[in-house]
Design an enzyme around this catalytic site. Structure first.
Site, PDB file in Angstrom:
ATOM      1  N   ASP A   1      -1.861   6.713   6.459  1.00  0.00           N
ATOM      2  CA  ASP A   1      -2.896   5.951   5.810  1.00  0.00           C
ATOM      3  C   ASP A   1      -3.305   4.992   6.942  1.00  0.00           C
ATOM      4  O   ASP A   1      -2.660   3.723   7.061  1.00  0.00           O
ATOM      5  CB  ASP A   1      -2.431   5.232   4.258  1.00  0.00           C
ATOM      6  CG  ASP A   1      -3.587   4.273   4.158  1.00  0.00           C
ATOM      7  OD1 ASP A   1      -4.390   4.282   4.529  1.00  0.00           O
ATOM      8  OD2 ASP A   1      -3.233   3.843   2.777  1.00  0.00           O
TER       9      ASP A   1
ATOM     10  N   LYS B   1     -12.628  -1.257   5.723  1.00  0.00           N
ATOM     11  CA  LYS B   1     -12.077  -2.287   6.749  1.00  0.00           C
ATOM     12  C   LYS B   1     -12.449  -2.398   8.176  1.00  0.00           C
ATOM     13  O   LYS B   1     -12.881  -3.556   8.475  1.00  0.00           O
ATOM     14  CB  LYS B   1     -10.568  -2.244   6.513  1.00  0.00           C
ATOM     15  CG  LYS B   1      -9.796  -2.887   5.308  1.00  0.00           C
ATOM     16  CD  LYS B   1      -9.606  -2.010   4.428  1.00  0.00           C
ATOM     17  CE  LYS B   1      -9.028  -2.715   2.967  1.00  0.00           C
ATOM     18  NZ  LYS B   1      -8.234  -1.676   2.300  1.00  0.00           N
TER      19      LYS B   1
ATOM     20  N   TRP C   1       0.912  -1.261  -0.010  1.00  0.00           N
ATOM     21  CA  TRP C   1      -0.120   0.324   0.049  1.00  0.00           C
ATOM     22  C   TRP C   1       0.898   1.298   0.130  1.00  0.00           C
ATOM     23  O   TRP C   1       0.569   2.287  -0.687  1.00  0.00           O
ATOM     24  CB  TRP C   1      -1.062   0.000   1.154  1.00  0.00           C
ATOM     25  CG  TRP C   1      -2.160  -0.935   0.792  1.00  0.00           C
ATOM     26  CD1 TRP C   1      -2.483  -2.125   1.593  1.00  0.00           C
ATOM     27  CD2 TRP C   1      -2.853  -0.706  -0.256  1.00  0.00           C
ATOM     28  NE1 TRP C   1      -3.634  -2.519   0.787  1.00  0.00           N
ATOM     29  CE2 TRP C   1      -3.802  -2.001  -0.167  1.00  0.00           C
ATOM     30  CE3 TRP C   1      -3.370   0.282  -1.222  1.00  0.00           C
ATOM     31  CZ2 TRP C   1      -5.033  -2.009  -1.060  1.00  0.00           C
ATOM     32  CZ3 TRP C   1      -4.422  -0.074  -2.131  1.00  0.00           C
ATOM     33  CH2 TRP C   1      -5.003  -1.053  -2.228  1.00  0.00           C
TER      34      TRP C   1
HETATM   35  C1  PLP Z   1      -7.556  -0.973   1.183  1.00  0.00           C
HETATM   36  C2  PLP Z   1      -6.305  -0.357   1.430  1.00  0.00           C
HETATM   37  C3  PLP Z   1      -6.503   0.986   0.490  1.00  0.00           C
HETATM   38  C4  PLP Z   1      -7.153   1.192  -0.509  1.00  0.00           C
HETATM   39  O1  PLP Z   1      -8.417   1.765  -0.408  1.00  0.00           O
HETATM   40  P1  PLP Z   1      -9.735   1.808  -1.280  1.00  0.00           P
HETATM   41  O2  PLP Z   1     -10.624   2.430  -0.430  1.00  0.00           O
HETATM   42  O3  PLP Z   1      -9.974   0.750  -1.882  1.00  0.00           O
HETATM   43  O4  PLP Z   1      -9.032   3.003  -2.216  1.00  0.00           O
HETATM   44  C5  PLP Z   1      -5.410   1.812   0.825  1.00  0.00           C
HETATM   45  N1  PLP Z   1      -4.504   1.544   1.776  1.00  0.00           N
HETATM   46  C6  PLP Z   1      -4.607   0.634   2.517  1.00  0.00           C
HETATM   47  C7  PLP Z   1      -3.607   0.638   3.828  1.00  0.00           C
HETATM   48  C8  PLP Z   1      -5.714  -0.349   2.425  1.00  0.00           C
HETATM   49  O5  PLP Z   1      -5.940  -1.455   3.316  1.00  0.00           O
END
Ligand code: PLP
Length: 360
Positions: free
Chosen positions: A172, A196, A102
């Site tokens: 993030d 998530k 990521w």
């Molecule tokens: C799932 C995820 C993303 C991407 O998320 P989207 O909402 O699908 O754009 C980005 N960073 C992390 C750490 C993730 O787990």
């Protein structure tokens, strides 16, 4: 209904009590006669839902009025570029830490827009660890420093965060937000896709220190401007109303449990159960060094990889679903977010012992 446990990395399991409440209110929210899906986003009913959700999140994370909480769309992936467009001048630069898939995506997107310095990376160690803070080679003039607090695919998680930085820390937190207390004041921006550990897909939360809003250039398209979104209380256009409603119920569920210190205890207990199982035998292998292992996403291998297919098939027959590792890395991955009951982890661990007895 069949009892299953859903180990999906995202969209992921939601608390059963929240789903039941959604079901109960599906056709008639709070005596309004309407489903939340059918309400005007500017009407008093939905305004109370939106305000309640924000207040509940602020309480849960201890977010002060120095921060704006934005309810946006486009996923965490849009933040990979929206951050740059808002916070970094055209000729500016940013610092990134590379800890896995990521952060790699975030870096690639940032490189398309501004100068990017990768100040630390564990790529040469196959992303088996978080690089020690002392080794980070930060720039003095970066607009911010970006980290991925939990690598959802690799299973690597920051247990602590660097402090006393010369530029704002941007994280993030898509896959570990709300899993443990964090000091919001240590961050310039925290962002997360909802699917998530928060609620349904379609909602992205951005928590941003108010002074950073002043950086948004006037020239930005309004939808992409943090400052404009803030001024309009995330209602510049129609927000993802149903996702916000469900997210609000999840925030309330966590507050009612006793808040983040309480869910953290459960998350420690759940992840310990699983890692202790993995470490108790040579049959299963964790690719991550102990200190940096994620409490949310637990990837592991079987030392004889040809058995993994059979493992996944048998697990599914037991109602242990979506355990397949990410297509980029293979193997097995158990995502055990807040809403995964401890009994689900115990059932998985029992199955692992049994599978080992039969195949070890
Ligand atoms: C799932 C995820 C993303 C991407 O998320 P989207 O909402 O699908 O754009 C980005 N960073 C992390 C750490 C993730 O787990």
């Amino acid at each position: 209904m069949k009892q299953i446990y859903n180990f999906s990395a995202g969209p992921a399991v939601l608390p059963e009590s929240v789903l039941l409440k959604v079901k109960e209110e599906m056709l008639d929210w709070n005596g309004s006669g309407m489903s939340v899906m059918e309400m005007s986003h500017r009407g008093p009913e939905f305004m109370s839902i939106a305000e309640g959700a924000e207040a509940s999140l602020r309480r849960l994370m201890g977010i002060s009025q120095d921060y704006s909480v934005l309810f946006l769309q486009g996923g965490a992936t849009l933040q990979f570029s929206q951050l740059l467009l808002n916070l970094v001048p055209d000729d500016g630069s940013v610092d990134y830490v590379h800890t896995g898939e990521w952060s790699k995506k975030a870096i690639a997107e940032a490189r398309g827009l501004r100068n990017v310095n990768v100040v630390a990376s564990s790529e040469s160690e196959a992303f088996s660890r978080i690089p020690d803070f002392v080794s980070w080679n930060m720039s003095s003039d970066a607009s911010y420093l970006h980290i991925t607090s939990n690598e959802t695919i690799g299973g690597l998680e920051f247990q602590t965060f660097p402090t006393n930085l010369s530029s704002p820390l941007v994280a993030d937190m898509s896959s570990n937000i709300l899993s443990r207390p964090v000091r919001v004041d240590d961050f310039g921006v925290i962002y997360a896709g909802a699917q998530k550990n928060i609620g349904p897909a379609g909602l992205t939360i951005v928590i941003i220190r108010r002074d950073l809003l002043e950086r948004s250039p006037d020239s930005l398209p309004s939808m992409l401007s943090y400052a404009v979104q803030d001024k309009n209380q995330s209602m510049l256009n129609t927000p993802p109303t149903f996702a916000m409603y469900v997210a609000g119920l999840v925030f309330d569920w966590l507050n009612d449990l006793g808040g983040l210190p309480v869910i953290e205890k459960t998350n420690i207990e759940k992840s310990n159960l699983l890692y202790e199982k993995i470490d108790s035998t040579d049959f299963y292998v964790s690719p991550i060094r102990k200190e940096d292992r994620s409490r949310m996403n637990v990837p592991f291998r079987i030392s004889e990889p040809s058995l993994e297919k059979e493992f996944l098939k048998k697990a599914e027959e037991r109602g242990l679903l979506q355990l397949k590792g990410h297509r980029s890395v293979g193997g097995i991955r158990a995502s055990i977010y807040n809403a995964m009951p401890i009994h689900g982890v115990r059932t998985l661990v029992d199955f692992m012992s049994e599978f080992e007895r039969e195949n070890g």
